[in-house]
Design an enzyme around this catalytic site. Structure first.
Site, PDB file in Angstrom:
ATOM      1  N   GLY A   1       0.822  -1.203   0.000  1.00  0.00           N
ATOM      2  CA  GLY A   1       0.000   0.000   0.000  1.00  0.00           C
ATOM      3  C   GLY A   1       0.860   1.258   0.000  1.00  0.00           C
ATOM      4  CG  MET A   2       0.726   6.187  -0.153  1.00  0.00           C
ATOM      5  SD  MET A   2      -0.357   7.621  -0.265  1.00  0.00           S
ATOM      6  CE  MET A   2      -1.289   7.494   1.251  1.00  0.00           C
ATOM      7  CB  VAL A   3       1.194   3.713   4.790  1.00  0.00           C
ATOM      8  CG1 VAL A   3       2.047   3.681   6.060  1.00  0.00           C
ATOM      9  CG2 VAL A   3       0.235   4.894   4.849  1.00  0.00           C
TER      10      VAL A   3
ATOM     11  CG  LEU B   1       0.317   3.004  10.804  1.00  0.00           C
ATOM     12  CD1 LEU B   1       1.363   2.110  11.459  1.00  0.00           C
ATOM     13  CD2 LEU B   1       0.662   3.226   9.350  1.00  0.00           C
TER      14      LEU B   1
ATOM     15  CB  SER C   1      -7.918   6.150  10.475  1.00  0.00           C
ATOM     16  OG  SER C   1      -8.640   7.187   9.844  1.00  0.00           O
ATOM     17  CB  SER C   2      -7.849  11.440  12.294  1.00  0.00           C
ATOM     18  OG  SER C   2      -8.019  11.639  10.912  1.00  0.00           O
ATOM     19  CB  CYS C   3     -12.088   8.214  10.118  1.00  0.00           C
ATOM     20  SG  CYS C   3     -11.772   6.467  10.254  1.00  0.00           S
TER      21      CYS C   3
ATOM     22  CE1 TYR D   1      -9.710   1.898   7.111  1.00  0.00           C
ATOM     23  CE2 TYR D   1      -9.916   4.100   8.053  1.00  0.00           C
ATOM     24  CZ  TYR D   1      -9.127   3.085   7.520  1.00  0.00           C
ATOM     25  OH  TYR D   1      -7.770   3.261   7.404  1.00  0.00           O
TER      26      TYR D   1
ATOM     27  CE  LYS E   1      -7.424   1.320  10.051  1.00  0.00           C
ATOM     28  NZ  LYS E   1      -6.164   0.569   9.917  1.00  0.00           N
TER      29      LYS E   1
ATOM     30  N   PRO F   1      -2.720   8.699  12.343  1.00  0.00           N
ATOM     31  CG  PRO F   1      -1.652   7.489  10.687  1.00  0.00           C
ATOM     32  CD  PRO F   1      -2.651   7.355  11.785  1.00  0.00           C
TER      33      PRO F   1
ATOM     34  CG  ASN G   1      -7.700  12.809   5.800  1.00  0.00           C
ATOM     35  OD1 ASN G   1      -8.214  11.722   5.993  1.00  0.00           O
ATOM     36  ND2 ASN G   1      -8.338  13.942   6.024  1.00  0.00           N
TER      37      ASN G   1
ATOM     38  CG  HIS H   1      -7.827   8.651   0.900  1.00  0.00           C
ATOM     39  ND1 HIS H   1      -6.973   7.579   0.956  1.00  0.00           N
ATOM     40  CD2 HIS H   1      -8.755   8.454   1.862  1.00  0.00           C
ATOM     41  CE1 HIS H   1      -7.368   6.758   1.924  1.00  0.00           C
ATOM     42  NE2 HIS H   1      -8.448   7.268   2.481  1.00  0.00           N
TER      43      HIS H   1
ATOM     44  CE  LYS I   1     -13.853  16.829 -10.002  1.00  0.00           C
ATOM     45  NZ  LYS I   1     -14.589  16.850  -8.729  1.00  0.00           N
TER      46      LYS I   1
ATOM     47  NE  ARG J   1     -12.412  15.611   5.518  1.00  0.00           N
ATOM     48  CZ  ARG J   1     -13.487  16.111   6.091  1.00  0.00           C
ATOM     49  NH1 ARG J   1     -13.392  17.182   6.874  1.00  0.00           N
ATOM     50  NH2 ARG J   1     -14.685  15.561   5.915  1.00  0.00           N
TER      51      ARG J   1
END
Length: 308
Positions: free
Chosen positions: A10-12, A101, A103-105, A132, A136, A160, A162, A176, A184, A206
């Protein structure tokens, strides 16, 4: 140390492995085929064979508002199962160090910003990504419970803000906000579109951190793990409106068209800004500015996703 990194593709994960080249640790970075985190027995076997000193759990099903709304079952069940499997297996195998890891969500939707670490489970979650967030929260709490039962375990969670950056996804249905907007805006520029939609009024705020900065933090955390708080926000401590992100991206891409607001679309939480007081006390700060991060991400997008 020998470190097992989940989510290495993944990205991280990719950013962590990139930064790892500057450090002396040995990394195990199995693909999801080599280690299926949804298979609890397979996870136990893997840890028994490889005996890592530490686990960094960066794997997860991730996506923006559209993906979370479309697949809430997957976002809840798969993320929760992966977290439970890797944490219980690591604890049973005697792995001493675990960096989870989150998430702030997982902070309450109605909480006053900035969001401090003690707000977990203090209010209703944002409905657009509740599944999600619940997954977490479960992993975060499990780390705490494991440490309570066995004080020799150092199982800690970073939260973290976003993220965006190199190795990001640029699929408009699964990515994201920043990578989706980069694509876009770039496509609008190439097709000479005079106008672009922004979801909502664009005033939601954000906080986005460049993913390489998070990877740098991970190694700072490894070096100072015993003094790191149990749960720690990792971010900028500052935020921008969606409109400002669009403007910054348009500036980097060179798009000169106008923006219009689609007020029929969901926007999620009005603000989601982490409190970075404990992070500062821990002695770490981000280094990449928004413009610099967008430029590097756009360069990555052009090199990896565009043929021209």
């Amino acid at each position: 140390m020998k470190i097992l990194l989940t989510g290495a593709n993944g990205m991280v994960g990719k950013n962590i492995l990139d930064v790892a080249q500057k450090h002396q640790h040995e990394f195990l970075s199995p693909s999801s085929i080599e280690l299926n985190l949804l298979d609890g027995i397979a996870v136990q076997k893997y840890l028994k064979i490889h005996k890592p000193d530490m686990v960094i759990h960066a794997a997860g099903i991730v996506g923006g508002i559209q993906a979370n709304i479309a697949q809430p079952v997957k976002f809840l069940v798969d993320n929760m199962q992966m977290g439970l499997n890797i944490l219980t297996a690591a604890n049973n195998a005697g792995v001493g160090h675990f960096l989870n890891l989150s998430s702030s969500c997982m902070y309450p939707r109605g909480a006053i910003n900035p969001l401090s670490e003690d707000l977990i489970l203090k209010g209703e979650l944002e409905p657009t990504n509740e599944g999600y967030a619940l997954a977490k929260i479960t992993s975060t709490r499990l780390c705490e419970y494991i440490c309570k039962e066995n004080p020799e375990r150092l199982y800690k969670t970073i939260i973290p803000c976003n993220l965006y950056g190199r190795f990001d996804k640029f699929d408009p249905n699964h990515s994201h906000m920043i990578p989706a907007v980069i694509r876009k805006v770039d496509e609008a520029k190439k097709s000479q579109q005079p106008e672009l939609d922004i979801w909502g009024d664009g005033e939601a705020r954000r906080e986005f951190m460049y993913a390489e900065d998070l990877a740098e933090f991970v190694f700072y955390a490894i070096d100072n793990f015993s003094t790191m708080p149990q749960n720690l926000n990792v971010g900028l401590g500052t935020d921008f409106t969606i409109n400002e992100y669009y403007q910054a991206i348009a500036g980097v891409v060179g798009y000169t068209g106008k923006f219009k607001h689609d007020l029929s679309k969901p926007v999620g939480m009005k603000q989601k800004l982490i409190d970075d007081a404990r992070l500062k006390e821990f002695g770490w700060s981000f280094k990449t500015s928004l413009d610099a991060g967008i430029k590097q991400t756009y360069e990555f997008y052009l090199s990896e996703y565009c043929n021209d």
